[in-house]
Write a protein that holds these residues in place. Structure first.
Motif, PDB file in Angstrom:
ATOM      1  N   ARG A  99       0.828  -1.211   0.000  1.00  0.00           N
ATOM      2  CA  ARG A  99       0.000   0.000   0.000  1.00  0.00           C
ATOM      3  C   ARG A  99       0.859   1.255   0.000  1.00  0.00           C
ATOM      4  NH1 ARG A  99      -2.981   2.796  -1.583  1.00  0.00           N
ATOM      5  NH2 ARG A  99      -5.058   3.426  -0.933  1.00  0.00           N
ATOM      6  N   ARG A 100       1.973   1.229   0.736  1.00  0.00           N
ATOM      7  CA  ARG A 100       2.843   2.395   0.765  1.00  0.00           C
ATOM      8  C   ARG A 100       3.497   2.638  -0.588  1.00  0.00           C
ATOM      9  NH1 ARG A 100       3.569   0.618   6.075  1.00  0.00           N
ATOM     10  NH2 ARG A 100       5.183  -0.887   5.481  1.00  0.00           N
ATOM     11  N   ALA A 101       3.864   1.566  -1.275  1.00  0.00           N
ATOM     12  CA  ALA A 101       4.496   1.720  -2.587  1.00  0.00           C
ATOM     13  C   ALA A 101       3.501   2.214  -3.629  1.00  0.00           C
ATOM     14  CB  ALA A 101       5.097   0.386  -3.031  1.00  0.00           C
ATOM     15  N   VAL A 102       2.270   1.731  -3.521  1.00  0.00           N
ATOM     16  CA  VAL A 102       1.237   2.082  -4.501  1.00  0.00           C
ATOM     17  C   VAL A 102       0.792   3.526  -4.341  1.00  0.00           C
ATOM     18  CG1 VAL A 102      -1.191   1.649  -5.082  1.00  0.00           C
ATOM     19  CG2 VAL A 102       0.410  -0.267  -4.898  1.00  0.00           C
ATOM     20  N   GLY A 103       0.695   4.000  -3.086  1.00  0.00           N
ATOM     21  CA  GLY A 103       0.212   5.353  -2.838  1.00  0.00           C
ATOM     22  C   GLY A 103      -1.281   5.463  -3.082  1.00  0.00           C
ATOM     23  N   THR A 225       6.289   6.446 -20.492  1.00  0.00           N
ATOM     24  CA  THR A 225       7.015   6.179 -19.249  1.00  0.00           C
ATOM     25  C   THR A 225       6.106   6.164 -18.026  1.00  0.00           C
ATOM     26  OG1 THR A 225       7.544   8.540 -19.098  1.00  0.00           O
ATOM     27  CG2 THR A 225       9.210   7.082 -20.084  1.00  0.00           C
ATOM     28  N   SER A 226       4.885   6.686 -18.164  1.00  0.00           N
ATOM     29  CA  SER A 226       3.955   6.667 -17.026  1.00  0.00           C
ATOM     30  C   SER A 226       3.176   5.364 -16.949  1.00  0.00           C
ATOM     31  CB  SER A 226       2.973   7.844 -17.120  1.00  0.00           C
ATOM     32  OG  SER A 226       2.010   7.625 -18.134  1.00  0.00           O
ATOM     33  N   VAL A 227       3.243   4.538 -17.983  1.00  0.00           N
ATOM     34  CA  VAL A 227       2.478   3.288 -18.031  1.00  0.00           C
ATOM     35  C   VAL A 227       3.353   2.137 -17.547  1.00  0.00           C
ATOM     36  CG1 VAL A 227       1.231   1.666 -19.507  1.00  0.00           C
ATOM     37  CG2 VAL A 227       1.025   4.137 -19.902  1.00  0.00           C
ATOM     38  N   THR A 228       2.889   1.437 -16.526  1.00  0.00           N
ATOM     39  CA  THR A 228       3.641   0.295 -15.981  1.00  0.00           C
ATOM     40  C   THR A 228       3.255  -1.012 -16.653  1.00  0.00           C
ATOM     41  OG1 THR A 228       1.968  -0.044 -14.266  1.00  0.00           O
ATOM     42  CG2 THR A 228       3.836   1.399 -13.731  1.00  0.00           C
ATOM     43  N   ALA A 229       2.011  -1.118 -17.090  1.00  0.00           N
ATOM     44  CA  ALA A 229       1.500  -2.333 -17.737  1.00  0.00           C
ATOM     45  C   ALA A 229       0.230  -1.969 -18.470  1.00  0.00           C
ATOM     46  CB  ALA A 229       1.222  -3.421 -16.700  1.00  0.00           C
ATOM     47  N   SER A 230      -0.126  -2.799 -19.436  1.00  0.00           N
ATOM     48  CA  SER A 230      -1.389  -2.606 -20.139  1.00  0.00           C
ATOM     49  C   SER A 230      -2.120  -3.930 -20.234  1.00  0.00           C
ATOM     50  CB  SER A 230      -1.161  -1.995 -21.525  1.00  0.00           C
ATOM     51  OG  SER A 230      -0.300  -2.800 -22.302  1.00  0.00           O
ATOM     52  N   VAL A 345       7.271  -2.899 -11.394  1.00  0.00           N
ATOM     53  CA  VAL A 345       7.832  -1.663 -11.948  1.00  0.00           C
ATOM     54  C   VAL A 345       8.035  -0.638 -10.844  1.00  0.00           C
ATOM     55  CG1 VAL A 345       7.398   0.266 -13.520  1.00  0.00           C
ATOM     56  CG2 VAL A 345       6.876  -2.068 -14.250  1.00  0.00           C
ATOM     57  N   LEU A 346       7.061  -0.524  -9.935  1.00  0.00           N
ATOM     58  CA  LEU A 346       7.240   0.403  -8.814  1.00  0.00           C
ATOM     59  C   LEU A 346       8.472   0.033  -7.999  1.00  0.00           C
ATOM     60  CD1 LEU A 346       3.604   0.906  -7.444  1.00  0.00           C
ATOM     61  CD2 LEU A 346       4.924   2.456  -8.887  1.00  0.00           C
ATOM     62  N   ALA A 347       8.667  -1.270  -7.807  1.00  0.00           N
ATOM     63  CA  ALA A 347       9.825  -1.721  -7.035  1.00  0.00           C
ATOM     64  C   ALA A 347      11.130  -1.374  -7.736  1.00  0.00           C
ATOM     65  CB  ALA A 347       9.738  -3.225  -6.804  1.00  0.00           C
ATOM     66  N   SER A 348      11.145  -1.482  -9.058  1.00  0.00           N
ATOM     67  CA  SER A 348      12.363  -1.163  -9.808  1.00  0.00           C
ATOM     68  C   SER A 348      12.698   0.310  -9.709  1.00  0.00           C
ATOM     69  CB  SER A 348      12.189  -1.553 -11.281  1.00  0.00           C
ATOM     70  OG  SER A 348      11.263  -0.692 -11.939  1.00  0.00           O
ATOM     71  N   GLU A 349      11.690   1.139  -9.427  1.00  0.00           N
ATOM     72  CA  GLU A 349      11.918   2.578  -9.276  1.00  0.00           C
ATOM     73  C   GLU A 349      12.167   2.977  -7.825  1.00  0.00           C
ATOM     74  OE1 GLU A 349       9.092   3.999 -13.025  1.00  0.00           O
ATOM     75  OE2 GLU A 349       8.410   4.311 -10.970  1.00  0.00           O
ATOM     76  N   SER A 350      12.003   2.018  -6.912  1.00  0.00           N
ATOM     77  CA  SER A 350      12.164   2.310  -5.496  1.00  0.00           C
ATOM     78  C   SER A 350      12.967   1.208  -4.833  1.00  0.00           C
ATOM     79  CB  SER A 350      10.785   2.427  -4.822  1.00  0.00           C
ATOM     80  OG  SER A 350      10.927   2.621  -3.438  1.00  0.00           O
ATOM     81  N   ASN A 359       8.044  -6.440  -1.968  1.00  0.00           N
ATOM     82  CA  ASN A 359       7.688  -6.639  -3.377  1.00  0.00           C
ATOM     83  C   ASN A 359       7.554  -8.117  -3.726  1.00  0.00           C
ATOM     84  OD1 ASN A 359       7.213  -6.236  -6.067  1.00  0.00           O
ATOM     85  ND2 ASN A 359       9.392  -6.260  -6.580  1.00  0.00           N
ATOM     86  N   ARG A 360       6.421  -8.689  -3.356  1.00  0.00           N
ATOM     87  CA  ARG A 360       6.168 -10.085  -3.714  1.00  0.00           C
ATOM     88  C   ARG A 360       6.085 -10.272  -5.220  1.00  0.00           C
ATOM     89  NH1 ARG A 360       4.127 -13.957  -0.704  1.00  0.00           N
ATOM     90  NH2 ARG A 360       2.633 -14.454  -2.356  1.00  0.00           N
TER      91      ARG A 360
END
Length: 567
Positions: A99-103, A225-230, A345-350, A359-360
């Motif tokens: 939840r903290r990573a997602v915001g 660059t704002s899209v993590t997945a589609s 993707v969030l994990a790769s940026e953090s 990051n399971r």
């Protein structure tokens, strides 16, 4: 100009509708072809440049979007809304680290059923009236000022040699500058409002649903660059004027959401039945694969066999609005994969997030559906989406409303399975009613297909004495109330509404099930009143009402059942 919520709704109603835009594309102008090459003649060609211009006029920067938002972009014909609902639940209901990573989580979907605010949600809840009005008028006023600046610039550039103004533009009034003529059409404008709201409210993760298609959809101005997945959900024939008349053509458009270096998740089409169906499925997958290569994306084909072995997560039936239906497991699978990729993707940026074990989605086990986290399981159980496989108990009697806005033959096949599963659980005393409408497609054909689907899935007819699937059927327009005009002296009947579509659908049902009493009505209020009267004659036994054929019908019914609901 008043900047109230009510004023925002009034201004929104003045914008050019989506129907007015899509009508420009009929009859179809796109040649039938399975090629992955863009159609040569296409009224869509200017859509993205125009939308980018509107973004600029509305004061939105693509750099800000790229820096502040991380989006999952969802296209497809069927299941888009369900996938977005599952994605929202998966991200909002995550465990602490996730939840903290997602915001904050923003969700932009369409259409709405009861309130336009449903289209723009934050952490799973529609934005407030005040927030909607704030971001609506921020966008509206920015477009007005941009138009004013452009007008001044044109006049200055065309001024005479003596420096005086030209006559061009002198006829444009302040009212016209502030009005809808200087604004984009309905869906484009709401897309801008949603993006402004997400940025303004500090949203980090966003789920963005395409309106129509993908390649030229207004939402496809998202920076890559704002899209993590589609996600490309199940494909079907719809909006043929804009997208083409074959699955491969439609697939070309939907795959426009693929982004460089990112994964796009889709349900692998194997084809069923005829040789032609198998060939179409193969060509469609080839188009999706080719488009992904062209975009520099990775197409992840989720196979039905894997989903069926997993089995999906059953909805919590005690939670009103939870998504039901056995077919939802395919939508769940797409959402799980996309959510996992979003977290990766969030994990790769953090680096901090990935290093402390939150990051399971980075682990190989989580690529398998059978090993999703407990928080994911819980989220899938409680995902909510109004008007799709929704069960609602009536407050005025023993009536269960089964509501689904399915409006294509394929979707109604799934509704038939869902309805049959609900009826089978009940006793032989249950009575069933159909409430149906579809204004734009072949309603009679859709009704026939629905009845055939129920016949195939229901072992024994509901009314064993007559052998029909429904003991009563009502065909209604989507209008909320009777067409009457009132004044201080009398009540006069207004112009008659066209009921030819409803009459044709009713005749189709009578042909298949002559013993079923049918009614054709011009409004939902009368339809609900008639159904409640039918139920009252059922001597206390349960009445199950299937409401389907149109999302507009589902919305009108919910507004009728919830008269105190906010606009």
């Amino acid at each position: 100009m008043s900047h109230t919520y009510e004023s925002a709704l009034s201004h929104l109603a003045a914008l050019q509708s989506n129907r007015a835009i899509t009508s420009l594309f009929s009859p179809p102008i796109i040649p039938a072809s399975a090629s992955s090459t863009a159609p040569k003649q296409d009224l869509n060609a200017l859509a993205i440049p125009e939308m980018l211009s509107w973004l600029q006029r509305a004061g939105l920067s693509r750099d800000d979007l790229a820096a502040k938002l991380r989006c999952i972009h969802v296209a497809g014909t069927k299941g888009k809304g369900s996938v977005c609902a599952y994605l929202t639940a998966l991200l909002v209901r995550g465990d602490g680290d996730t939840r903290r990573a997602v915001g904050k989580v923003g969700t932009y979907t369409s259409p709405h059923l009861v309130s336009v605010r449903e289209r723009i949600a934050i952490d799973g809840a529609p934005i407030s009236r005040d927030l909607f009005a704030r971001y609506f008028f921020e966008a509206w006023d920015a477009c007005t000022e941009a138009a004013r600046a452009e007008l001044v610039s044109r006049q200055a550039g065309k001024s005479g040699a003596d420096g005086g103004p030209t006559r061009e533009g002198e006829g444009i009034s302040e009212e016209e500058l502030q009005g809808p003529a200087t604004k984009p059409f309905y869906f484009r404008f709401l897309t801008i409002v949603a993006l402004r709201a997400f940025l303004g409210e500090g949203v980090r993760s966003a789920i963005i649903e395409c309106g129509i298609g993908g390649e030229y959809d207004s939402t496809n101005v998202l920076p890559p660059t704002s899209v993590t997945a589609s996600v490309v959900t199940q494909l079907g024939i719809d909006h043929v004027g804009m997208l083409g008349a074959t699955l491969p053509e439609i697939a070309w458009h939907k795959a426009g959401v693929c982004k460089p270096g990112r994964k796009c998740f889709t349900r692998k089409l194997d084809g069923e039945g005829s040789t032609e169906a198998l060939a179409t499925a193969e060509k469609t997958m080839q188009v999706l694969q080719q488009r992904a290569r062209e975009k520099g994306a990775t197409l992840v084909e989720v196979e039905d066999a894997d989903v069926e072995r997993w089995g999906g997560i059953k909805a919590n039936e005690n939670e009103a609005g939870s998504l039901e239906g056995g077919f939802q497991k395919y939508n769940q699978a797409l959402a799980v994969h996309a959510a996992q990729e979003h977290l990766r993707v969030l994990a790769s940026e953090s680096p901090t997030y990935s290093s402390h074990g939150g990051n399971r989605a980075n682990t190989a086990a989580d690529e398998r559906l059978n090993d999703i986290s407990p928080s994911f399981t819980s989220a899938l159980q409680y995902a909510r989406l109004r008007g799709r496989c929704e069960t609602r108990e009536d407050e005025q009697g023993p009536i269960t409303w089964l509501i689904d806005g399915a409006h294509t033959g394929e979707s109604l096949t799934e509704v038939a399975r869902w309805f049959s599963s609900k009826v089978i659980r009940d006793t032989s005393k249950v009575r069933t009613v159909l409430l149906f409408n579809q204004q734009d497609r072949d309603a009679a054909k859709l009704v026939s297909g629905l009845l055939e689907g129920i016949k195939e899935n229901l072992p024994h007819p509901t009314d064993r004495g007559h052998g029909q699937s429904f003991t009563h059927a009502v065909f209604s327009r989507n209008d909320l109330k009777p067409c009457t005009l009132k004044n201080d002296i009398s009540e006069e009947t207004g112009p008659e509404r066209d009921l030819s579509v409803q009459s044709a659908a009713a005749e189709a049902l009578r042909t298949i099930s002559p013993a079923t009493p049918t009614s054709v009505l011009d409004n939902i209020a009368d339809a609900v009143a008639e159904i409640r009267a039918v139920a009252s004659r059922n001597e206390g036994a349960q009445t199950i009402v299937l409401v389907t054929g149109s999302l507009h019908l589902a919305g009108a019914l919910l507004l009728t059942l919830e008269p105190d609901a906010e606009d």
